[in-house]
Each structure stands twice: as C-alpha cells, then as structure tokens.
Enzyme design. Structure first.
Site, PDB file in Angstrom:
ATOM      1  N   ASP A  12      48.228  30.745  -1.058  1.00  0.00           N
ATOM      2  CA  ASP A  12      47.743  31.439  -2.171  1.00  0.00           C
ATOM      3  C   ASP A  12      46.337  32.254  -1.978  1.00  0.00           C
ATOM      4  O   ASP A  12      45.610  31.869  -1.208  1.00  0.00           O
ATOM      5  CB  ASP A  12      47.417  30.404  -3.147  1.00  0.00           C
ATOM      6  CG  ASP A  12      47.184  30.912  -4.644  1.00  0.00           C
ATOM      7  OD1 ASP A  12      48.145  30.918  -5.433  1.00  0.00           O
ATOM      8  OD2 ASP A  12      46.104  31.197  -5.041  1.00  0.00           O
ATOM      9  N   ASN A  61      41.967  40.859  -9.605  1.00  0.00           N
ATOM     10  CA  ASN A  61      42.548  41.751 -10.559  1.00  0.00           C
ATOM     11  C   ASN A  61      41.912  42.410 -11.717  1.00  0.00           C
ATOM     12  O   ASN A  61      41.916  43.395 -11.923  1.00  0.00           O
ATOM     13  CB  ASN A  61      43.878  40.996 -11.306  1.00  0.00           C
ATOM     14  CG  ASN A  61      45.000  41.308 -10.418  1.00  0.00           C
ATOM     15  OD1 ASN A  61      45.419  42.664  -9.824  1.00  0.00           O
ATOM     16  ND2 ASN A  61      46.052  40.729 -10.817  1.00  0.00           N
ATOM     17  N   HIS A 112      44.926  46.261 -11.736  1.00  0.00           N
ATOM     18  CA  HIS A 112      45.984  45.831 -11.246  1.00  0.00           C
ATOM     19  C   HIS A 112      46.442  46.571 -10.047  1.00  0.00           C
ATOM     20  O   HIS A 112      47.383  45.990  -9.084  1.00  0.00           O
ATOM     21  CB  HIS A 112      46.982  45.549 -12.264  1.00  0.00           C
ATOM     22  CG  HIS A 112      46.499  44.846 -13.268  1.00  0.00           C
ATOM     23  ND1 HIS A 112      45.881  43.608 -13.189  1.00  0.00           N
ATOM     24  CD2 HIS A 112      45.870  45.082 -14.617  1.00  0.00           C
ATOM     25  CE1 HIS A 112      45.345  42.980 -14.233  1.00  0.00           C
ATOM     26  NE2 HIS A 112      45.289  43.994 -14.996  1.00  0.00           N
ATOM     27  N   ASP A 158      47.826  44.873  -6.663  1.00  0.00           N
ATOM     28  CA  ASP A 158      49.031  44.932  -6.141  1.00  0.00           C
ATOM     29  C   ASP A 158      48.934  45.125  -4.526  1.00  0.00           C
ATOM     30  O   ASP A 158      49.487  44.774  -3.853  1.00  0.00           O
ATOM     31  CB  ASP A 158      49.911  45.920  -6.603  1.00  0.00           C
ATOM     32  CG  ASP A 158      50.560  45.520  -7.908  1.00  0.00           C
ATOM     33  OD1 ASP A 158      50.589  44.214  -8.243  1.00  0.00           O
ATOM     34  OD2 ASP A 158      51.117  46.405  -8.823  1.00  0.00           O
ATOM     35  N   GLU A 160      50.704  35.704  -6.897  1.00  0.00           N
ATOM     36  CA  GLU A 160      50.125  35.689  -5.652  1.00  0.00           C
ATOM     37  C   GLU A 160      50.265  34.902  -4.366  1.00  0.00           C
ATOM     38  O   GLU A 160      49.372  34.226  -3.801  1.00  0.00           O
ATOM     39  CB  GLU A 160      48.531  35.941  -6.037  1.00  0.00           C
ATOM     40  CG  GLU A 160      47.851  34.643  -6.363  1.00  0.00           C
ATOM     41  CD  GLU A 160      47.759  34.363  -8.064  1.00  0.00           C
ATOM     42  OE1 GLU A 160      48.724  34.988  -8.697  1.00  0.00           O
ATOM     43  OE2 GLU A 160      46.969  33.554  -8.281  1.00  0.00           O
TER      44      GLU A 160
END
Ligand code: C2E
Length: 352
Positions: free
Chosen positions: A219, A227, A232, A236, A263
């Site tokens: 994770d 974010n 965002h 990404d 994630e």
C-alpha cells in the site's frame, strides 16, 4: 458485478440521456473522456445499478472521481460488456470467413464434379477408330475442362491462404482482448480479476504439489494526503511509478504483480518461500523510497513516496481468502509500525 446493459443511443431519448450524463460529469468535475462518458451514460441510464450506487457513495463521501477511480469502476462494471462486444465482433468475422471458405469449397467441388463428368463422357465416346477431327474436338474439350479445374483449384488455394492469414489475425486480436481484460489500464499490471484467478490457481497448485506460495500486499503510504495536496493526475502518476518499479524488479512469470484496488498492489510468488521473497520486496521498497519525484506540470519537488508491505506464506490447507487476510493484517502491522516497512504474517517486522 459487471453491468449487462444494452443502451441504445438512438431514438428520441438518446440526446436527453447524453445531456444528463454530461451534466452529471460537469457537476462532479469529471473530464468527458470516452471512459468517463461510458461510465456516466450507464450511471444515468441505470440509477439502481451497483455502479450507480457506488458512484453515489463516492459523491456522498466527497471522494473525487479520478482517472484511477474511473479505471477501477470500468474494470469492475464495464469489462464484461466491452469484452463480449469484441468477442462478438470477432465471432461475426469468423462466421463470415467460414461462409466465404465454404462457398469457395462448394464451387471447387462443383467444378471437380463437372470435370469428372466431362472425363466420363470422353471415355465413353472414345473408340479405336475415331476420326482425327472428332478426336481433336475431344482433346480440346478435355484441355478446356482441365484448365477450368486448374484455375478453380488455384483460386481455392489462394482463398484458403488468405483465410489462414485472416484467422491468424483474428486469433491475435482475441489474444489482445484477453490480455486487455486481464490488465489494469492505468498501471499496466495485472488487474484484480487476473489476481483473483492467479491466486486461486497458485493456492490449488501449492496444495496439490505441496509447494510454498507467498503473497505480498503493498500500500502506498499517505496516498490520500498526496492526492489531496498535489492533485489526482499526479496521484495517478505516483501509481504508475510504483507499478513501474514493481514490474522492473524481478516480477517475471510465474510471479504475478497486480493492482489490487485504489493504491494497493498484490504480488503472488508461486513456489517461493517468504525468505526467498523478502530481498525482492526490500529492493522494491528501497528503490521506491530512494527517488525524489517531481510534479511534471510545475516541476515542483514532490518528495519521496514510500510503501508499506505485508507478506504471508500459505500454510497447509489454507485458502486464498485467508491468505489475503493474513497478508493484509501484516500490511496493517507495517502501517501501525511507522510505514515504509515490510512485516511478515508471523508479525515480526523485517525491516524499518
Ligand atoms: P511516464 O511519464 O510515461 O514515463 C515513462 C518512462 O520514461 C519513465 O519510467 C522514465 O524511464 C522515462 N521518463 C519520463 N520522463 C522522464 C524524465 O523527466 N526524466 C527521466 N530521467 N526519465 C523520464 P519510470 O521512471 O519507471 O516512470 C514510470 C511512470 O511513473 C512515469 O511514466 C510517470 O507516470 C511516473 N513517474 C515517474 N517519475 C515521476 C516523477 O518524477 N514525477 C511524476 N509526476 N511522475 C513520475
């Protein structure tokens, strides 16, 4: 569950439906990309669907619908639709190909039968005292019939060669469709469906052959904060970055690296014990943490990204669900223990 919708974008309601979808996209600050467009058309067309209810939950929680979220929704709700369309198209092409080959074969069969009849007629008419002109006519008829059958057979051969190429092209297309259906669009790693299948099969093989299998769940630390701070699109790219390091560091088959959810990533190591896998995971963790990322649009420093890892080795008789739960529990131990670390399922932190 994947949607099984057949939305007809024709007829009087089509424009209203489209306008409604675009309004919703604008309202929720979602870019009108082809993927989002497809998702939101489904959303407005089927407000009672699982997809709509999941979007409603995201909206209620004020969770932004990023490219990663859309990819995830599409993978879970739209894949089967797209896949079945592409398979249907390939099936139609294959049927057309078969029909055309059958037609060519029938034509060649007719020509061969006619040739047989011509030969039989000639052999019946042939007598020992045949006059030269009659013999000449007979030879001419036979020559013409032979040429016809040769031409037809050569046409058939060409048609069959073309058909073999076409079938090979279709086979490659279908293989690509199959690969796409198993791949996460954002990161190019295996997707959740592929992971689920891979883990079930690895566990079954491990049980049958009494071999180890290890599972790591990864994770990205503080991803949400990342974010929120940087946007965002950058989020990404962080997902892509982590995926590229995972893919680079020794994840060749039969190992399988997948994007497990938002994630989170999951790595399956068939036939390998935890001891063997730990150095690989440490290399991934260290490489990810060692690089200082930049925000591409402004060149600002983003700092380093770190990951937490949970690792479990399948125990005799253990199924996939329990194995995932133990790896998840180890991951949360890594998080509780300060992040940027690997914890094995027996709860001993291996590295800080
Ligand atoms: P991408 O932007 O499509 O880049 C693909 C690969 O091209 C990168 O793989 C890297 O080998 C090379 N590359 C692209 N831009 C640069 C650059 O400005 N400098 C250098 N030295 N190489 C570059 P890599 O490093 O594995 O990254 C994979 C993906 O991870 C990237 O895809 C991008 O989406 C993300 N990423 C990696 N580093 C950064 C970063 O510093 N900032 C941001 N925003 N994203 C990054």
């Amino acid at each position: 569950m994947a949607l099984d919708l057949d939305i007809s974008l024709r007829g009087p309601d089509a424009y209203a439906l489209t306008r409604k979808a675009v309004d919703q996209m604008e309202q929720h600050q979602v870019w009108p990309t082809p993927l989002n467009y497809e998702l939101w058309i489904h959303y407005v067309n089927s407000p009672e669907s699982d997809l709509a209810s999941e979007i409603n939950t995201l909206v209620k929680k004020r969770q932004p619908i990023t490219e990663a979220v859309s990819e995830d929704l599409a993978a879970r709700y739209l894949t089967r639709n797209r896949l079945s369309e592409e398979i249907r198209d390939a099936g139609d092409q294959l049927s057309r190909e078969l029909a055309s080959v059958t037609e060519a074969l029938e034509k060649a069969q007719e020509t061969n039968a006619a040739y047989g009849r011509t030969l039989a007629g000639a052999s019946k008419d042939l007598t020992i005292d045949q006059e030269p002109p009659a013999l000449k006519r007979m030879v001419e008829t036979l020559t013409a019939a032979t040429k016809r059958v040769q031409r037809e057979n050569s046409n058939l051969e060409q048609r069959l060669n073309a058909s073999t190429d076409e079938v090979e092209r279709l086979r490659e297309n279908l293989e690509q469709v199959r690969r796409d259906a198993m791949t996460d669009g954002l990161t190019n790693l295996a997707n959740r469906k592929s992971f689920d299948e891979g883990l079930l099969s690895a566990c079954a093989k491990s049980e049958a052959q009494n071999q180890p299998v290890s599972l790591a769940v990864i994770d990205i630390d503080h991803f949400k904060r990342f974010n929120d701070t940087w946007g965002h699109q950058t989020g990404d790219q962080v997902l892509r970055y982590v995926a590229s390091v995972i893919g680079r560091v020794g994840m060749k088959a039969p190992r399988l690296a997948a994007r497990y959810g938002g994630e989170e990533f999951a790595l399956i190591f068939p036939g390998e014990t935890m001891d063997k896998v730990i150095p690989v995971l440490e290399e991934i963790r260290e490489e990810i943490a060692s690089r200082l990322l930049k925000r591409r649009s402004t060149d600002e420093d983003l700092g380093a990204v770190t990951i937490s890892i949970g690792l479990a080795q399948r125990e005799a008789g253990e199924g996939a669900t329990l194995l995932v739960e133990r790896a998840d529990a180890a991951l949360y131990a890594s998080k509780r223990g300060g992040r940027n670390k690997l914890t094995t399922a027996d709860a001993s932190a291996v590295a800080a």
